[in-house]
Design an enzyme around this catalytic site. Structure first.
Site, PDB file in Angstrom:
ATOM      1  N   HIS A  89      -9.742   5.690  -1.739  1.00 57.87           N
ATOM      2  CA  HIS A  89      -9.849   7.066  -1.243  1.00 57.87           C
ATOM      3  C   HIS A  89     -10.825   7.151  -0.082  1.00 57.87           C
ATOM      4  CE1 HIS A  89      -7.949   9.586  -4.641  1.00 57.87           C
ATOM      5  NE2 HIS A  89      -7.487   8.352  -4.710  1.00 57.87           N
ATOM      6  N   ASP A  90     -11.896   6.399  -0.161  1.00 55.90           N
ATOM      7  CA  ASP A  90     -12.902   6.430   0.901  1.00 55.90           C
ATOM      8  C   ASP A  90     -12.336   5.870   2.204  1.00 55.90           C
ATOM      9  OD1 ASP A  90     -15.480   7.516   0.959  1.00 55.90           O
ATOM     10  OD2 ASP A  90     -16.359   5.550   1.283  1.00 55.90           O
ATOM     11  N   PRO A 141      -2.267  10.227  -1.647  1.00 57.95           N
ATOM     12  CA  PRO A 141      -1.147  10.320  -2.596  1.00 57.95           C
ATOM     13  C   PRO A 141      -1.601  10.770  -3.981  1.00 57.95           C
ATOM     14  CG  PRO A 141      -0.905   8.365  -1.254  1.00 57.95           C
ATOM     15  CD  PRO A 141      -2.244   8.954  -0.893  1.00 57.95           C
ATOM     16  N   HIS A 171      -3.005  -0.323 -10.473  1.00 60.27           N
ATOM     17  CA  HIS A 171      -2.717   0.534 -11.625  1.00 60.27           C
ATOM     18  C   HIS A 171      -2.506  -0.273 -12.894  1.00 60.27           C
ATOM     19  CE1 HIS A 171      -1.239   4.109  -8.924  1.00 60.27           C
ATOM     20  NE2 HIS A 171      -2.519   3.833  -8.785  1.00 60.27           N
ATOM     21  N   THR A 172      -2.703  -1.562 -12.826  1.00 63.57           N
ATOM     22  CA  THR A 172      -2.663  -2.388 -14.031  1.00 63.57           C
ATOM     23  C   THR A 172      -3.869  -2.124 -14.918  1.00 63.57           C
ATOM     24  OG1 THR A 172      -2.393  -4.652 -14.850  1.00 63.57           O
ATOM     25  CG2 THR A 172      -3.866  -4.363 -12.993  1.00 63.57           C
ATOM     26  N   ASP A 220      -1.359   1.545 -17.400  1.00 62.72           N
ATOM     27  CA  ASP A 220      -0.601   0.377 -17.858  1.00 62.72           C
ATOM     28  C   ASP A 220      -0.505   0.478 -19.376  1.00 62.72           C
ATOM     29  OD1 ASP A 220       0.271  -2.090 -18.761  1.00 62.72           O
ATOM     30  OD2 ASP A 220      -0.938  -3.246 -17.373  1.00 62.72           O
ATOM     31  N   THR A 223      -1.175  -3.633 -21.190  1.00 62.71           N
ATOM     32  CA  THR A 223      -2.479  -4.317 -21.111  1.00 62.71           C
ATOM     33  C   THR A 223      -3.415  -3.513 -20.196  1.00 62.71           C
ATOM     34  OG1 THR A 223      -1.689  -5.693 -19.273  1.00 62.71           O
ATOM     35  CG2 THR A 223      -1.495  -6.615 -21.502  1.00 62.71           C
TER      36      THR A 223
END
Length: 302
Positions: A89-90, A141, A171-172, A220, A223
């Site tokens: 984001h930064d 997003p 996003h894992t 996720d 895991t």
């Protein structure tokens, strides 16, 4: 780079002196217009970053950051994903304006390493922006855009579709609020029905976990605390939490790359490091009159 430039200047002087002794003098040309010298190429700001930037002023910088990040993540494992996301984001909003840019870039690398991700060298020398506008955070997003919008967003940052798919692999790990997925569960695109791309068993599970919109759910499902390729294998089973995640699998422009990541864990790990370096070098501020080095990460200097 700073030590290199004087060396080049002196070397050019020496070469000019040598050339004067071995090249015969030419008579002045008349009646001809000499071609103009080509302008020197303009280096991108990231070219002025260096792994030795703090070698004299703060030689223990990376060690200090690493120790702090280790302590934070040991106390709360969800912070690893939060740090990585904050870094993204930064980079995306006015380029490094919400915190000390160099610190956050190194912290994102250390957080990734702590959860089983790759290591990469972080060059330093970024300045912090002086302008921060809250509404610009909405430009990042939100998890419900289409792939074309995502590709355009990454392109504006100088990143490719490969970087989009690879960095989405972050996003894992981590979580998001149930508020972010309520539409998928009950009223997808105003149809009054759930998103048909959701696995039915996963849908039922999410509805149970998301009785309150303020609840959190893992990105996720298999895991959630391990940096691996389960995020990609989940998409093939319709287990993507955000619609943007699931669309990466179904879109022809990105689907084959999702499958590649799912089947080649080592490739994903290596490419994640490459894409994170690119992200950290996006539109950095390095000039004397560009930004500042924060004395306090929470405020601009006065």
């Amino acid at each position: 780079m700073r030590w290199f430039l004087p060396t080049v200047f002196l070397l050019n002087l020496h070469l000019a002196a040598i050339a004067a002794t071995i090249i015969p003098k030419q008579q002045p040309l008349t009646g001809r217009v000499l071609p103009k010298a080509k302008a020197a190429p303009v280096l991108p700001p990231s070219a002025f970053l260096s792994t030795t930037y703090y070698l004299k002023s703060c030689p223990n910088l990376e060690s200090i950051i690493q120790q702090k990040v280790n302590a934070w993540v040991q106390k709360d494992s969800t912070l690893a994903a939060s740090i990585i996301r904050l870094h993204f984001h930064d980079c995306a909003i006015r380029v490094f304006n919400s915190t000390s840019a160099d610190i956050l870039t190194a912290a994102a690398r250390d957080a990734t390493l702590l959860v089983g991700g790759p290591f990469w060298e972080v060059p330093f020398g970024r300045k912090d922006g002086k302008i921060s506008i809250a509404k610009e955070a909405n430009n990042v997003p939100q998890g419900h855009e289409n792939v074309t919008s995502l590709l355009n967003f990454f392109d504006k940052m100088g990143l490719t579709f490969v970087d989009l798919v690879v960095l989405s692999g972050a996003h894992t790990i981590g979580r998001c609020t149930c508020y972010s997925i309520q539409q998928r569960l009950y009223n997808f695109n105003g149809t009054g029905k759930p998103d048909p791309s959701l696995n039915i068993n996963y849908l039922n599970s999410l509805r149970k976990q998301c009785r309150l919109s303020s609840n959190y759910v893992n990105l996720d499902v298999t895991t959630p605390k391990t940096f691996d390729v389960a995020y990609y294998t989940n998409l093939a089973q319709k287990l993507g939490l955000l619609s943007t995640d699931q669309l990466l699998y179904s879109d022809s422009r990105t689907g084959s790359l999702v499958n590649l990541m799912a089947s080649q864990p080592d490739f994903f790990i290596g490419q994640f490091a490459v894409s994170m370096v690119k992200l950290g070098n996006t539109n950095v501020l390095t000039g004397k009159n560009q930004g500042e080095v924060r004395q306090n990460c929470n405020y601009v200097n006065y």
